[in-house]
Design a protein around this motif. Structure first.
Motif, short mmCIF file in Angstrom:
data_model
loop_
_atom_site.label_atom_id
_atom_site.label_comp_id
_atom_site.label_asym_id
_atom_site.label_seq_id
_atom_site.Cartn_x
_atom_site.Cartn_y
_atom_site.Cartn_z
N GLY A 1 1.74 -3.19 13.11
CA GLY A 1 2.62 -2.14 12.61
C GLY A 1 2.57 -1.94 11.11
O GLY A 1 3.33 -1.13 10.56
N ASP A 2 1.67 -2.65 10.42
CA ASP A 2 1.57 -2.52 8.97
C ASP A 2 0.80 -1.26 8.58
O ASP A 2 -0.18 -0.89 9.25
N HIS B 1 -2.01 15.50 7.78
CA HIS B 1 -2.34 14.09 7.57
C HIS B 1 -1.30 13.23 8.27
O HIS B 1 -0.19 13.69 8.57
N ARG B 2 -1.66 12.00 8.53
CA ARG B 2 -0.72 11.07 9.15
C ARG B 2 -1.08 9.65 8.76
O ARG B 2 -2.22 9.35 8.37
N ARG B 3 -0.08 8.80 8.86
CA ARG B 3 -0.26 7.40 8.52
C ARG B 3 -0.98 6.65 9.64
O ARG B 3 -0.84 6.99 10.82
N LEU B 4 -1.72 5.62 9.25
CA LEU B 4 -2.38 4.74 10.20
C LEU B 4 -1.78 3.34 10.06
O LEU B 4 -1.55 2.85 8.96
N HIS B 5 -1.52 2.70 11.20
CA HIS B 5 -0.94 1.36 11.22
C HIS B 5 -1.82 0.44 12.04
O HIS B 5 -2.49 0.86 12.99
N ASP B 6 -1.82 -0.83 11.66
CA ASP B 6 -2.59 -1.80 12.43
C ASP B 6 -1.77 -2.29 13.62
O ASP B 6 -0.66 -1.81 13.88
N TYR C 1 0.81 -1.22 0.00
CA TYR C 1 0.00 0.00 0.00
C TYR C 1 0.84 1.27 0.00
O TYR C 1 0.30 2.37 -0.16
N GLY C 2 2.16 1.14 0.19
CA GLY C 2 3.02 2.31 0.24
C GLY C 2 2.94 3.19 -0.99
O GLY C 2 2.78 4.42 -0.88
N ALA D 1 -8.01 1.05 12.56
CA ALA D 1 -6.92 1.85 13.12
C ALA D 1 -7.40 3.25 13.46
O ALA D 1 -6.99 3.83 14.48
N TYR D 2 -8.26 3.80 12.63
CA TYR D 2 -8.83 5.14 12.88
C TYR D 2 -9.65 5.13 14.17
O TYR D 2 -9.48 6.01 15.04
#
Length: 394
Positions: free
Chosen positions: A58-59, A50-55, A32-33, A158-159
């Motif tokens: 850590g993915d 904005h920011r990244r979300l990880h499960d 997904y990167g 994750a959100y």
């Protein structure tokens, strides 16, 4: 935003959507990167937070855009997935699945309909609101979910688990489809059933009922089970539905197998919920084991359970979306969908959601996926107005 402003944004929305389609992002297949990197570059160029979300492992599973208002109030969210279904048989496509070309008014490629065009549109709406954010109540979140088609809904999970994110009062999900606003959906109860039996040689003179034969009887019991019809008095227009979706057992020809595994999918409704679904399956299993005993009892392993949901047309955010469509001259009906969606996950958390209004489409999850662009200005204007109405209401 009026229709003319929506038309002015169409070219930019289309350009971003094309960049997204050119980045393969099949759920569980592609990383997904790259697709999220396209969005990160676009958002950073416009100084949108904005920011990244990880499960939990850590993915990387999504991006979250947050536009805080300057006044107290509720937060609302727009949600679109940027991962896609697999391509399937690529030789059956009449164009490359990552084409992103526009031909005869159609945007071509996997994700054009579900839901990279909506993701591009929602990013633009966030960019439009950012300059006037101080005058708005609450805030707007845009969830760009990169783990939806796996069924994990990793971005959404994750959100919702992110303690730094404001809990939304409601969510509008950008699934495609013109002419209706999806305000509800059936829930589900899913389980894997393992049927056992003595193993033996298929050529033996001793009669042996293998696990496949026992499982076939179980399927017949399940198919014969009585389910209630639609209870229109409750306002939920669809009945429950039971499906056996997977059946695996045995190998070769000379052995009657000692194990067979089935997947059961039951779509639930308010008058037939997850408890009722599990009770029905356990009754069928008990009947099998009583009539056709085996050395080991049949095992049931529940996999997932989501509640059905349905918003009344005067509940938010359905009301805002329907009102905005009416103001744009569109006569939309409120629809309850048969398939489940992220709205069910949100309903489990007590968050109301709409789960579909967008451009017309073809080939969703199939070959030659495409999205029709002529209606994009109208769809854009409707979502923009709905968001503004919600953020100006408190």
């Amino acid at each position: 935003m009026d229709l003319q402003q929506g038309k002015a944004r169409t070219a930019s929305v289309l350009e971003l959507a094309q960049e997204l389609i050119r980045q393969p992002s099949r759920g569980g297949i592609d990383g997904y990167g790259p697709v999220l990197g396209v969005l990160e570059d676009w958002l950073a160029a416009r100084d949108l937070p904005h920011r990244r979300l990880h499960d939990g492992a850590g993915d990387l599973v999504g991006l979250l855009v947050e536009i805080p208002g300057g006044r107290p109030g509720s937060w609302w969210a727009l949600d679109a997935c940027v991962d896609t279904a697999p391509y399937g048989d690529e030789s059956a496509w009449s164009f490359p699945p990552d084409s992103a070309e526009v031909i005869d008014g159609w945007l071509l490629g996997r994700g054009a309909a579900d839901s990279k065009l909506a993701a591009a549109m929602f990013c633009h709406i966030a960019a439009d609101l950012a300059p006037c954010a101080e005058s708005l109540h609450g805030g707007l979140a845009v969830l760009l979910d990169a783990d939806e088609h796996t069924g994990n809904f990793g971005g959404a999970r994750a959100y919702l688990a992110d303690e730094a994110a404001a809990r939304p009062a409601g969510v509008m999900i950008g699934y495609p489809g013109m002419g209706e606003v999806v305000v509800g959906g059936r829930g589900l109860w899913r389980a894997t059933i393992t049927v056992h039996a003595p193993s033996g040689h298929s050529g033996s003179s001793r009669a042996v009922m293998g696990a496949i034969s026992r499982a076939a009887h179980l399927v017949r019991f399940l198919d014969a089970a009585e389910l209630p019809g639609a209870d229109t008095a409750s306002g939920f227009p669809l009945p429950p539905k039971l499906s056996v979706t997977s059946f695996h057992g045995g190998q070769g020809f000379s052995v009657t197998p000692d194990r067979c595994d089935l997947n059961i999918d039951i779509r639930t409704v308010p008058v037939f919920d997850a408890h009722d679904a599990e009770t029905l399956v356990r009754k069928a299993v008990a009947e099998l084991d009583a009539q056709m005993p085996a050395p080991r009892p049949t095992q049931i392993a529940p996999i997932a359970a989501w509640p059905p949901f349905r918003l009344a047309e005067d509940e938010q955010p359905a009301a805002a979306l329907l009102d905005a469509a009416a103001a744009a001259g569109l006569r939309l009906r409120a629809k309850t969908a048969g398939p489940s969606n992220i709205g069910n996950l949100l309903a489990k958390k007590g968050i109301p959601a709409t789960a579909g209004f967008g451009v017309p489409y073809e080939g969703l999850h199939g070959i030659d996926e495409r999205a029709h662009l002529a209606e994009l200005p109208q769809v854009y204007a409707v979502y923009q107005r709905a968001v503004l109405d919600l953020l100006q209401a408190d």
